[in-house]
Write an enzyme that holds these catalytic residues in place. Structure first.
Site, PDB file in Angstrom:
ATOM      1  N   HIS A  74       0.840  -1.204   0.000  1.00 59.03           N
ATOM      2  CA  HIS A  74       0.000   0.000   0.000  1.00 59.03           C
ATOM      3  C   HIS A  74       0.871   1.248   0.000  1.00 59.03           C
ATOM      4  O   HIS A  74       1.685   1.430   0.898  1.00 59.03           O
ATOM      5  CB  HIS A  74      -0.901   0.026   1.239  1.00 59.03           C
ATOM      6  CG  HIS A  74      -2.042  -0.942   1.159  1.00 59.03           C
ATOM      7  ND1 HIS A  74      -3.123  -0.881   1.984  1.00 59.03           N
ATOM      8  CD2 HIS A  74      -2.264  -1.988   0.334  1.00 59.03           C
ATOM      9  CE1 HIS A  74      -3.976  -1.841   1.676  1.00 59.03           C
ATOM     10  NE2 HIS A  74      -3.466  -2.532   0.686  1.00 59.03           N
ATOM     11  N   TYR A 207      -8.876   5.123   8.201  1.00 57.35           N
ATOM     12  CA  TYR A 207      -9.018   5.441   9.625  1.00 57.35           C
ATOM     13  C   TYR A 207     -10.079   6.533   9.716  1.00 57.35           C
ATOM     14  O   TYR A 207      -9.886   7.628   9.177  1.00 57.35           O
ATOM     15  CB  TYR A 207      -7.693   5.963  10.203  1.00 57.35           C
ATOM     16  CG  TYR A 207      -6.612   4.902  10.346  1.00 57.35           C
ATOM     17  CD1 TYR A 207      -5.861   4.477   9.256  1.00 57.35           C
ATOM     18  CD2 TYR A 207      -6.342   4.327  11.587  1.00 57.35           C
ATOM     19  CE1 TYR A 207      -4.866   3.511   9.391  1.00 57.35           C
ATOM     20  CE2 TYR A 207      -5.346   3.361  11.740  1.00 57.35           C
ATOM     21  CZ  TYR A 207      -4.617   2.956  10.639  1.00 57.35           C
ATOM     22  OH  TYR A 207      -3.635   2.001  10.784  1.00 57.35           O
ATOM     23  N   PRO A 300      -3.347  -0.351  19.296  1.00 54.43           N
ATOM     24  CA  PRO A 300      -3.139  -0.803  17.915  1.00 54.43           C
ATOM     25  C   PRO A 300      -3.277   0.274  16.833  1.00 54.43           C
ATOM     26  O   PRO A 300      -2.939   0.010  15.678  1.00 54.43           O
ATOM     27  CB  PRO A 300      -4.210  -1.892  17.725  1.00 54.43           C
ATOM     28  CG  PRO A 300      -5.238  -1.592  18.745  1.00 54.43           C
ATOM     29  CD  PRO A 300      -4.536  -0.955  19.903  1.00 54.43           C
ATOM     30  N   LYS A 304       1.805  -0.788  15.195  1.00 52.57           N
ATOM     31  CA  LYS A 304       3.229  -0.868  15.492  1.00 52.57           C
ATOM     32  C   LYS A 304       3.676  -2.124  16.256  1.00 52.57           C
ATOM     33  O   LYS A 304       4.866  -2.463  16.253  1.00 52.57           O
ATOM     34  CB  LYS A 304       3.644   0.353  16.346  1.00 52.57           C
ATOM     35  CG  LYS A 304       3.643   1.658  15.577  1.00 52.57           C
ATOM     36  CD  LYS A 304       4.898   1.805  14.750  1.00 52.57           C
ATOM     37  CE  LYS A 304       4.801   2.866  13.691  1.00 52.57           C
ATOM     38  NZ  LYS A 304       4.456   2.379  12.361  1.00 52.57           N
ATOM     39  N   TYR A 392       4.294   6.282  10.349  1.00 49.11           N
ATOM     40  CA  TYR A 392       3.379   5.186  10.026  1.00 49.11           C
ATOM     41  C   TYR A 392       4.081   4.089   9.233  1.00 49.11           C
ATOM     42  O   TYR A 392       3.891   2.904   9.505  1.00 49.11           O
ATOM     43  CB  TYR A 392       2.173   5.736   9.248  1.00 49.11           C
ATOM     44  CG  TYR A 392       1.075   4.716   9.053  1.00 49.11           C
ATOM     45  CD1 TYR A 392       0.289   4.307  10.137  1.00 49.11           C
ATOM     46  CD2 TYR A 392       0.818   4.163   7.804  1.00 49.11           C
ATOM     47  CE1 TYR A 392      -0.716   3.381   9.968  1.00 49.11           C
ATOM     48  CE2 TYR A 392      -0.187   3.234   7.634  1.00 49.11           C
ATOM     49  CZ  TYR A 392      -0.948   2.843   8.709  1.00 49.11           C
ATOM     50  OH  TYR A 392      -1.935   1.911   8.548  1.00 49.11           O
TER      51      TYR A 392
END
Ligand code: FAD
Ligand code: DHB
Length: 398
Positions: A74, A207, A300, A304, A392
């Site tokens: 991605h 998200y 979560p 990570k 990220y």
């Protein structure tokens, strides 16, 4: 029965199995002791996102065959809030580095296969596991892992023990009280997660911040979706029939684009996870080294946990390599400090993502406005987008 090895590893999760794999490639012997069956460990539905370096490590060390075929690379991630959808474009923000959606179940299965192919010893269904004689970092008595297998008492003598037995394991509590300092925060919410026979409605993760709480759209394969809802920490899953879950996901993930639709499907699995931040310092006591969830937990939201577990064992494997090659202990002695630098940066990022995207019941209207302003800023400023993307996709390994 008594066995002897160089590194005794407690726990066959990602940390323990990856450590054993890395050590074997360096010519260091290890034995892994796991309380559950391979099937049980493999079937647990947990992480889904690998930082690129974690995937690269799997490929470089010869366990990336399936990852290369089935991993979904991605190059961006979406935030949805206040009727807007924003895409963080990794190509533009962090020079083409990316994340790979590849489930923890497959990582663990690939590692179990690699251990088996290399003749590595993984003892599963070990009962009453305990660790002993590890207090002295230097010579002294040999460290021991004791357990029962099929009713028979067994003992493994080892130079070092790696405590890779997760948050609820035995290694961390075996360190004398007072030797560890614990830093933690428990969040007033959890995640209700489902695995669904529904093709993901987006090619990239979403998200979502909404007035009803956080939601996350993720995936496992092009046919199987993985979705999460912010819920009460002690939410009773029985109060969430499938229809209610889909209804809530539809509301929280709603888009202002009339063409976008959340595809529903048969719910294959569902469960509730609590959320906490936790660090135990130092990550070493004598001959016992803690790695992964045994030493730290992140909420979560930043994806990570698994990556941090992998980062710890990379540092530990290097330190053990130096010790066995030269007898020098500097890297072993520096393990905790080195691992913790990365751990704390991941803690900060995971806490920040969690605070920005979830509703806290202690928050008031001011806090909601503040969160929206933060989302507006983070999606509007190039510098802020870069900061988010850099963390990220995973900070560079030192
Ligand atoms: P574990 O996976 O917990 O493994 C520990 C092993 O030790 C287990 O097999 C256990 O059975 C064994 N064990 C325990 N006690 C004993 C004992 N006494 N004796 C012998 N063996 C024992 N992380 C990410 O990076 N990305 C994500 O997207 C992500 N999403 C997540 C979503 C959810 C819902 C959850 C719950 C977690 C998520 N994580 C994610 C976190 C990730 O799953 C963990 O950080 C990861 O599993 C840590 O690996 P570990 O090997 O340290 O511990
Ligand atoms: C998944 C889990 C996460 O915690 C996250 O931030 C992203 C994806 C997942 O399980 O797919």
């Amino acid at each position: 029965m008594s066995l002897r090895t160089q590194v005794g590893i407690v726990g066959a999760g990602p940390a323990g199995l990856l450590l054993s794999h890395l050590l074997q490639r360096q010519g260091i012997e290890s034995v892994v002791v796991e309380r559950h069956t391979r099937q049980y460990v493999e079937d647990r539905v947990r992480a889904g996102v690998l930082e690129q370096w974690t995937a690269d490590l799997m490929i470089e060390t010869g366990i990336g065959g399936r990852l290369k075929r089935e991993g979904m690379y991605h190059h961006g991630v979406m935030f949805r809030f206040a009727g807007r959808t924003h895409r963080f474009d990794f190509d533009q923000l962090v020079g083409g580095r990316c994340i790979i959606v590849y489930p923890q179940n497959k990582v663990v299965a690939d590692l179990f296969d690699a251990r088996a192919a290399a003749g590595g010893q993984v003892i599963t269904e070990a009962e009453d596991v305990s660790v002993d004689d590890f207090a002295n970092a230097g010579d002294g008595a040999t460290a021991k892992i004791r357990f029962r297998k099929g009713g028979e008492a067994q003992e493994i003598e080892c130079d070092f023990i790696a405590g890779c037995d997760g948050f609820h394991g035995v290694c961390r509590p075996s360190i004398p009280a007072g030797a560890l300092t614990v830093y933690d925060r428990v969040y007033p919410f959890g995640w209700l997660g489902i695995l669904a026979e529904a093709p993901p409605s987006s090619e990239e993760l979403i998200y979502a911040y909404s007035e009803r709480g956080f939601a996350l759209l993720s995936m496992r394969t092009p046919q199987i979706g993985r979705l999460y809802l912010q819920c009460k920490p002690d939410e009773d899953i029985h109060e969430w029939p499938d229809e209610r879950i889909w209804e809530e996901l539809q509301l929280r993930l709603a888009s202002s684009d009339p063409k976008w639709k959340l595809t529903e499907g048969k719910v294959l699995q569902k469960g509730v996870t609590g959320m906490r931040s936790f660090v135990a310092e130092p990550m070493q006591y004598g001959k016992l080294f803690l790695a992964g969830d045994a030493a730290h937990i992140v909420p979560p939201t930043g994806a990570k946990g698994l990556n941090l577990a992998a980062a710890d064992v990379v540092v530990l494997a290097k330190a053990l390599k130096e010790f066995y090659a030269t007898g020098r202990r500097e890297q072993l002695d520096g393990y905790s400090a080195k691992a913790l630098r990365r751990v704390w940066k991941a803690q900060r990022f995971s806490w920040w993502m969690t605070s920005m995207l979830h509703l806290f019941d202690t928050d008031n209207a001011f806090d909601r406005r503040r969160q929206l302003a933060e989302l507006d800023y983070v999606t509007g400023s190039h510098a802020a987008q870069q900061t988010l993307a850099e963390n990220y996709i995973g900070l560079p390994m030192e």
